[in-house]
Write a protein that holds these residues in place. Structure first.
Motif, PDB file in Angstrom:
ATOM      1  N   GLY A 226       7.412   2.490 -18.076  1.00 24.58           N
ATOM      2  CA  GLY A 226       8.403   1.441 -18.306  1.00 24.58           C
ATOM      3  C   GLY A 226       9.612   1.510 -17.406  1.00 24.58           C
ATOM      4  O   GLY A 226      10.518   0.670 -17.510  1.00 24.58           O
ATOM      5  N   ASP A 227       9.693   2.505 -16.525  1.00 28.30           N
ATOM      6  CA  ASP A 227      10.830   2.615 -15.609  1.00 28.30           C
ATOM      7  C   ASP A 227      10.743   1.538 -14.531  1.00 28.30           C
ATOM      8  O   ASP A 227       9.655   1.108 -14.120  1.00 28.30           O
ATOM      9  N   TRP A 228      11.908   1.119 -14.035  1.00 30.17           N
ATOM     10  CA  TRP A 228      12.026   0.090 -12.988  1.00 30.17           C
ATOM     11  C   TRP A 228      12.584   0.783 -11.754  1.00 30.17           C
ATOM     12  O   TRP A 228      13.766   1.081 -11.652  1.00 30.17           O
ATOM     13  N   LEU A 229      11.690   1.113 -10.788  1.00 28.28           N
ATOM     14  CA  LEU A 229      12.051   1.953  -9.656  1.00 28.28           C
ATOM     15  C   LEU A 229      11.594   1.325  -8.344  1.00 28.28           C
ATOM     16  O   LEU A 229      10.698   0.476  -8.324  1.00 28.28           O
ATOM     17  N   THR A 230      12.204   1.778  -7.253  1.00 29.17           N
ATOM     18  CA  THR A 230      11.634   1.427  -5.960  1.00 29.17           C
ATOM     19  C   THR A 230      10.301   2.166  -5.820  1.00 29.17           C
ATOM     20  O   THR A 230      10.087   3.196  -6.450  1.00 29.17           O
ATOM     21  N   MET A 231       9.440   1.651  -4.988  1.00 25.33           N
ATOM     22  CA  MET A 231       8.141   2.296  -4.812  1.00 25.33           C
ATOM     23  C   MET A 231       8.315   3.727  -4.301  1.00 25.33           C
ATOM     24  O   MET A 231       7.603   4.641  -4.728  1.00 25.33           O
ATOM     25  N   GLY A 232       9.263   3.923  -3.400  1.00 29.28           N
ATOM     26  CA  GLY A 232       9.493   5.267  -2.878  1.00 29.28           C
ATOM     27  C   GLY A 232       9.908   6.235  -3.969  1.00 29.28           C
ATOM     28  O   GLY A 232       9.393   7.361  -4.046  1.00 29.28           O
ATOM     29  N   ASP A 233      10.842   5.817  -4.828  1.00 29.68           N
ATOM     30  CA  ASP A 233      11.298   6.685  -5.911  1.00 29.68           C
ATOM     31  C   ASP A 233      10.179   6.936  -6.913  1.00 29.68           C
ATOM     32  O   ASP A 233      10.028   8.058  -7.437  1.00 29.68           O
ATOM     33  N   ALA A 234       9.393   5.918  -7.193  1.00 32.22           N
ATOM     34  CA  ALA A 234       8.303   6.068  -8.160  1.00 32.22           C
ATOM     35  C   ALA A 234       7.245   7.033  -7.650  1.00 32.22           C
ATOM     36  O   ALA A 234       6.719   7.864  -8.403  1.00 32.22           O
ATOM     37  N   ARG A 235       6.939   6.965  -6.379  1.00 30.34           N
ATOM     38  CA  ARG A 235       5.948   7.865  -5.800  1.00 30.34           C
ATOM     39  C   ARG A 235       6.458   9.306  -5.783  1.00 30.34           C
ATOM     40  O   ARG A 235       5.699  10.246  -6.025  1.00 30.34           O
ATOM     41  N   ALA A 236       7.743   9.445  -5.492  1.00 29.63           N
ATOM     42  CA  ALA A 236       8.318  10.791  -5.475  1.00 29.63           C
ATOM     43  C   ALA A 236       8.326  11.411  -6.865  1.00 29.63           C
ATOM     44  O   ALA A 236       8.197  12.634  -7.016  1.00 29.63           O
ATOM     45  N   ALA A 237       8.449  10.558  -7.880  1.00 29.70           N
ATOM     46  CA  ALA A 237       8.531  11.057  -9.248  1.00 29.70           C
ATOM     47  C   ALA A 237       7.163  11.298  -9.879  1.00 29.70           C
ATOM     48  O   ALA A 237       7.062  12.009 -10.878  1.00 29.70           O
ATOM     49  N   SER A 238       6.103  10.715  -9.297  1.00 28.69           N
ATOM     50  CA  SER A 238       4.788  10.804  -9.929  1.00 28.69           C
ATOM     51  C   SER A 238       3.695  11.023  -8.895  1.00 28.69           C
ATOM     52  O   SER A 238       3.368  10.116  -8.128  1.00 28.69           O
ATOM     53  N   ALA A 239       3.143  12.227  -8.893  1.00 28.49           N
ATOM     54  CA  ALA A 239       2.023  12.497  -7.988  1.00 28.49           C
ATOM     55  C   ALA A 239       0.816  11.652  -8.356  1.00 28.49           C
ATOM     56  O   ALA A 239       0.019  11.277  -7.491  1.00 28.49           O
ATOM     57  N   GLU A 240       0.676  11.328  -9.647  1.00 34.54           N
ATOM     58  CA  GLU A 240      -0.442  10.486 -10.077  1.00 34.54           C
ATOM     59  C   GLU A 240      -0.366   9.104  -9.446  1.00 34.54           C
ATOM     60  O   GLU A 240      -1.363   8.563  -8.979  1.00 34.54           O
ATOM     61  N   LEU A 241       0.836   8.521  -9.442  1.00 37.24           N
ATOM     62  CA  LEU A 241       1.010   7.224  -8.806  1.00 37.24           C
ATOM     63  C   LEU A 241       0.850   7.335  -7.294  1.00 37.24           C
ATOM     64  O   LEU A 241       0.190   6.497  -6.662  1.00 37.24           O
ATOM     65  N   ASP A 242       1.429   8.362  -6.720  1.00 34.84           N
ATOM     66  CA  ASP A 242       1.423   8.494  -5.259  1.00 34.84           C
ATOM     67  C   ASP A 242       0.016   8.455  -4.678  1.00 34.84           C
ATOM     68  O   ASP A 242      -0.222   7.800  -3.660  1.00 34.84           O
ATOM     69  N   ILE A 243      -0.931   9.104  -5.323  1.00 35.37           N
ATOM     70  CA  ILE A 243      -2.285   9.152  -4.754  1.00 35.37           C
ATOM     71  C   ILE A 243      -2.954   7.784  -4.806  1.00 35.37           C
ATOM     72  O   ILE A 243      -3.804   7.471  -3.978  1.00 35.37           O
ATOM     73  N   THR A 244      -2.550   6.919  -5.749  1.00 34.42           N
ATOM     74  CA  THR A 244      -3.127   5.572  -5.806  1.00 34.42           C
ATOM     75  C   THR A 244      -2.546   4.657  -4.737  1.00 34.42           C
ATOM     76  O   THR A 244      -3.041   3.550  -4.535  1.00 34.42           O
ATOM     77  N   ARG A 245      -1.507   5.122  -4.059  1.00 36.37           N
ATOM     78  CA  ARG A 245      -0.924   4.363  -2.953  1.00 36.37           C
ATOM     79  C   ARG A 245      -1.284   4.972  -1.604  1.00 36.37           C
ATOM     80  O   ARG A 245      -1.560   4.271  -0.647  1.00 36.37           O
ATOM     81  N   SER A 246      -1.273   6.305  -1.511  1.00 38.00           N
ATOM     82  CA  SER A 246      -1.574   6.961  -0.235  1.00 38.00           C
ATOM     83  C   SER A 246      -3.071   7.071   0.000  1.00 38.00           C
ATOM     84  O   SER A 246      -3.530   7.113   1.135  1.00 38.00           O
TER      85      SER A 246
END
Length: 420
Positions: free
Chosen positions: A93-113
């Motif tokens: 539910g957080d509202w973040l920039t994509m960069g901040d969200a990826r830095a905060a969540s390795a789970e999210l980061d892998i779905t983008r990288s």
């Protein structure tokens, strides 16, 4: 030699252009009252060009031939840096920039990288969801994939051939090659120049193609055409609908190829607002609702009217189709209101661009089904006097992209030249 090109989309224009460059007579027959096909720039909706069809140039690798025309014509472009100028509503539910969200969540980061490390390769009979589960993706990661990657690819994960997307795995979207670019002057600035000087006949929907010897075409209005060869660039949805009859019937391999592909339901919900909705540096939103993907061609505009586009495919699109135009536009507005925290948000006007119901497209772009990895290659094989082009005939790494359609038209033209 005379060649008929069926369709004035990018593939057809590319084929006709390259045939003309080689001194071969080519006539383009187009069912619509305009050229461009599924690339459609509108100049009436807002005070900027608005793309109702294909919108972006994907990457700057040597294969992205669109840049040759952009540079030759001096067109202006804007780079979409997906890391910095996008907002995302996270699963928490957080509202973040994509960069901040990826830095905060390795789970999210892998779905983008898509840096999958030493994960096993996908099988050719495996759907994307099954593959990602096999290599350990969590349900939360799969929801991110559904919202972003799968929605962009045109269908739900169980309909996507995992191996067909292998070229994207282990690539980072942070590099310049994996950025997207918008032609600020409008995509029509490109495709109208590509069509310049070509013999194009509009409002001619082909209904019968006799290819027993040479090629004889019959259009819906009863006008007949004859040629030595034809380039078929009809969208996959039209080929699968049997709206065009082939005599003799297409060979078994072509029919198998058509059955192994699917036309993804793709639509856009385009809104004009009186004022900017977010900071002028924010050009995109990854939402939790439907539509899950939003972007603004008005990026950088600090005041005045702005355009936002919601992009939906797969199950998201099927939900919208069930709501009808009015319901879909309201659904999109409700999602945007929730994401930006403005329940009173109102639009000046809106447009539902419903490609599945477009009679000359019947969908957005093609997807390769699990178990049919070779379908695109089979569909592309020439069957003289018929030659095949169009987005569905492109190699996996070039599908659903304008430069991929251009590539197929050039390929078909070269096949005709070689046959001479």
């Amino acid at each position: 030699m005379k060649v008929l090109v069926i369709g004035a989309g990018i593939a057809g224009l590319s084929a006709a252009y390259h045939l003309a460059q080689a001194g071969i007579e080519a006539m383009v027959l187009e069912a619509r009252d305009r050229i461009g096909g599924r690339v459609w720039t509108d100049r009436d909706f807002a005070d900027i060009p608005v793309e109702f069809g294909a919108e972006l140039i994907h990457g700057r690798s040597p294969e992205v031939n669109t840049w040759r025309w952009v540079e030759q014509l001096g067109l202006r472009t804007w780079r979409w840096n997906k890391l910095d100028d996008s907002m995302i509503r996270t699963e928490e539910g957080d509202w973040l920039t994509m960069g901040d969200a990826r830095a905060a969540s390795a789970e999210l980061d892998i779905t983008r990288s898509w840096d999958l490390g030493d994960a096993p390769a996908a099988r050719k009979d495996e759907d994307l969801g099954s593959y990602l589960r096999r290599i350990g993706f969590s349900e939360k990661q799969l929801r991110y994939v559904r919202r972003s990657f799968a929605n962009a690819e045109g269908e739900s994960m169980d309909q996507l051939n995992a191996a067909a997307h292998a070229h994207l795995f282990n690539d980072s979207d942070g590099g310049d090659d994996y950025s997207d670019y918008r032609i600020l002057d409008g995509y029509d600035s490109y495709y109208e120049r590509l069509a310049d000087g070509l013999d194009i006949r509009l409002n001619l929907a082909v209904r019968e193609i006799d290819w027993a010897d040479d090629v004889k075409l019959c259009a819906e209005n009863g006008v007949d055409f004859e040629a030595d060869a034809a380039v078929i660039t009809l969208p996959l949805g039209v080929l699968q609908s049997d709206r065009v009859r082939f005599s003799p019937p297409l060979p078994q391999e072509k029919r198998e190829a058509l059955s192994g592909l699917k036309m993804g339901p793709v639509m856009k919900l385009v809104y004009l607002f009186a004022e900017p909705l977010l900071d002028s540096s924010i050009g995109a939103i990854y939402a939790r609702g439907n539509p899950p993907m939003w972007w603004s061609p008005s990026l950088g505009r600090a005041e005045g009217a702005t355009v936002w586009t919601g992009f939906v495919t797969g199950d998201y699109a099927r939900e919208m189709l069930a709501l009808g135009e009015r319901g879909a536009l309201q659904k999109g507005l409700d999602t945007l209101r929730e994401e930006i925290g403005d329940p009173s948000l109102r639009f000046v006007k809106a447009r539902w661009v419903n490609w599945p119901d477009d009679p000359f497209a019947l969908g957005g772009y093609s997807v390769c089904l699990p178990g049919h990895y070779d379908a695109r290659e089979k569909l592309a094989v020439a069957t003289p006097p018929l030659y095949w082009a169009g987005e569905a005939t492109a190699p996996h790494h070039l599908t659903a992209m304008v430069h991929g359609a251009y590539f197929t038209g050039r390929r078909a033209a070269r096949e005709i030249m070689e046959s001479m």
